[in-house]
Design a protein around this motif. Structure first.
Motif, mmCIF file in Angstrom:
data_model
loop_
_atom_site.group_PDB
_atom_site.id
_atom_site.type_symbol
_atom_site.label_atom_id
_atom_site.label_comp_id
_atom_site.label_asym_id
_atom_site.label_seq_id
_atom_site.Cartn_x
_atom_site.Cartn_y
_atom_site.Cartn_z
ATOM 1 N N SER A 63 0.646 -1.424 -8.675
ATOM 2 C CA SER A 63 0.016 -1.692 -9.965
ATOM 3 C C SER A 63 0.981 -2.356 -10.938
ATOM 4 O O SER A 63 0.547 -2.924 -11.936
ATOM 5 N N ARG A 111 -2.597 -4.635 -7.971
ATOM 6 C CA ARG A 111 -3.782 -3.811 -7.822
ATOM 7 C C ARG A 111 -3.795 -2.714 -8.875
ATOM 8 O O ARG A 111 -2.887 -1.878 -8.926
ATOM 9 N N LEU A 137 0.826 -1.212 0.000
ATOM 10 C CA LEU A 137 0.000 0.000 0.000
ATOM 11 C C LEU A 137 0.859 1.260 0.000
ATOM 12 O O LEU A 137 1.995 1.264 0.480
ATOM 13 N N PHE A 138 0.276 2.361 -0.523
ATOM 14 C CA PHE A 138 0.963 3.645 -0.489
ATOM 15 C C PHE A 138 -0.055 4.772 -0.384
ATOM 16 O O PHE A 138 -1.237 4.596 -0.685
ATOM 17 N N ASP A 139 0.434 5.926 0.041
ATOM 18 C CA ASP A 139 -0.359 7.145 0.128
ATOM 19 C C ASP A 139 -0.274 7.854 -1.221
ATOM 20 O O ASP A 139 0.828 8.057 -1.749
ATOM 21 N N GLU A 140 -1.403 8.240 -1.786
ATOM 22 C CA GLU A 140 -1.396 8.904 -3.092
ATOM 23 C C GLU A 140 -0.526 10.151 -3.086
ATOM 24 O O GLU A 140 0.098 10.491 -4.099
ATOM 25 N N GLN A 184 -5.855 1.348 -7.855
ATOM 26 C CA GLN A 184 -5.991 1.390 -6.417
ATOM 27 C C GLN A 184 -4.677 1.898 -5.832
ATOM 28 O O GLN A 184 -3.736 2.204 -6.567
ATOM 29 N N TYR A 185 -4.618 1.980 -4.504
ATOM 30 C CA TYR A 185 -3.412 2.495 -3.856
ATOM 31 C C TYR A 185 -2.542 1.350 -3.345
ATOM 32 O O TYR A 185 -2.083 1.332 -2.208
ATOM 33 N N GLY A 186 -2.346 0.384 -4.233
ATOM 34 C CA GLY A 186 -1.444 -0.725 -4.024
ATOM 35 C C GLY A 186 -0.623 -0.893 -5.282
ATOM 36 O O GLY A 186 -0.861 -0.207 -6.291
ATOM 37 N N GLY A 246 5.619 4.453 0.125
ATOM 38 C CA GLY A 246 4.988 3.142 0.197
ATOM 39 C C GLY A 246 5.741 2.095 -0.596
ATOM 40 O O GLY A 246 5.912 0.958 -0.148
ATOM 41 N N HIS A 247 6.198 2.459 -1.797
ATOM 42 C CA HIS A 247 6.965 1.509 -2.601
ATOM 43 C C HIS A 247 8.311 1.203 -1.942
ATOM 44 O O HIS A 247 8.780 0.059 -1.969
ATOM 45 N N PRO A 280 3.621 8.395 -2.981
ATOM 46 C CA PRO A 280 3.692 6.991 -3.407
ATOM 47 C C PRO A 280 5.092 6.389 -3.268
ATOM 48 O O PRO A 280 5.213 5.179 -3.064
#
Length: 342
Positions: free
Chosen positions: A58, A51, A18-21, A54-56, A27-28, A24
């Motif tokens: 991609s 995902r 997951l990451f915060d928009e 979404q905020y996972g 999160g990565h 990002p």
């Protein structure tokens, strides 16, 4: 059922990343740090979920390319890439490239079927060909053939100053034997076996049979046996199980309470098949490693596999993942007969 379960040979974990928009990269980066931690702890494999919109993660193949340069031993997998979003030829090139960069450590897991919410995305994804796209097993078969070196073109040789190959380049010879199929149904389990793939079975199965009901472990065991019965390698064919398993040996009281509340909220969906697809979910397992080992040894499907990729809950904090992975490697894995990689 075997009188005793198989000793666990390969211990892996699965994360959604997951990451915060608004940030990002953080999160990565956290996902890459978790993979590095997994290698230090001796895990055999780290797997990324997929995902879209979404905020996972991609693009797990891109993230695993980065992970391949920050690790040296741990195997890197996807669980799973939905092929409805992919061009098999282009994906084959990306997979082979990352496999070469990793030194032969990539384990791509895939599945077929229309993209999730296809009506919402088809104009962006396939504006001209949405109604003509084949989302069935043929798409996976194309990927298999291309990765394994079958011709992608009718021409090879020199044209002017350029040299062309008739198969995907780079070609990574061992990658074809490390392709996995993620399945929750008997039909797809058999197809994966017939096509010589490895088999990923997760915490979701289809409730199949005359009454549409059944115990999760028994249904999952039926998938494992159907896959191996269809596979050329029989009982030696590789199967990895992906339950949500949360050891609490070194957890704080606050962490234990959070984990137990997480599992309790998700428990109602495990009591009966859900939705039109009749999906049955496995209960999340929370407890000390001794308690978890006892429950897993009693699990009908676990008794017949020797590889796992335990799924990390996707809503937890990085410090929770550190505690869970550390307990898995130092307590739960050894309790299941596993020895850390070196």
């Amino acid at each position: 059922m075997p009188s005793t379960p198989r000793p666990l040979r390969k211990l892996g974990f699965l994360t959604i990343g997951l990451f915060d928009e608004a940030d990002p990269r953080r999160g990565h980066e956290t996902t890459l740090e978790i993979i590095e931690l997994g290698e230090r702890l001796g895990f055999d494999s780290a797997w990324l979920r997929h995902r879209h919109l979404q905020y996972g993660i991609s693009s797990p193949v891109a993230v695993l390319a980065a992970a391949s340069q920050r690790t040296s031993r741990i195997e890197l997998g996807t669980a799973v890439i939905p092929l409805g979003w992919e061009n098999p030829l282009r994906l084959a090139e990306d997979l082979a490239t990352v496999d070469v960069l990793s030194g032969g450590r990539l384990n791509p897991g895939v599945s077929v079927g229309p993209p999730m919410h296809f009506d919402r995305v088809k104009e962006a994804l396939y504006p001209d060909t949405a109604d003509a796209e084949d989302f069935g097993y043929g798409r996976a078969r194309r990927l298999l053939d291309l990765v394994r070196g079958e011709p992608a073109s009718g021409f090879s040789g020199t044209e002017g100053f350029e040299v062309f190959s008739d198969r995907v380049q780079p070609h990574s010879p061992g990658l074809g034997s490390r392709l996995w199929y993620g399945s929750g149904s008997l039909g797809s389990a058999r197809w994966a076996g017939e096509n010589g793939m490895n088999f990923l079975t997760s915490s979701v199965v289809k409730a199949e049979g005359p009454d549409g009901e059944g115990d999760f472990a028994d249904l999952q065991l039926a998938l494992v046996r159907a896959f191996r019965a269809a596979h050329p390698d029989g009982d030696a064919a590789r199967v990895s199980q992906g339950l949500v398993v949360i050891p609490t040996d070194s957890a704080t009281p606050e962490q234990r309470a959070k984990y137990e509340e997480f599992a309790a909220r998700r428990l109602p969906r495990t009591t009966s098949p859900q939705g039109p697809a009749r999906l049955l979910f496995a209960p999340d397992l929370v407890g000390t490693s001794a308690e978890l080992a006892e429950r897993l040894h009693a699990h009908a499907a676990f008794r017949e596999i020797d590889e796992v990729a335990f799924a990390l809950p996707f809503t937890f904090a990085p410090e929770d993942y550190v505690q869970i992975l550390t307990d898995m490697a130092t307590h739960l894995g050894p309790a299941l007969g596993w020895k850390p990689g070196v």
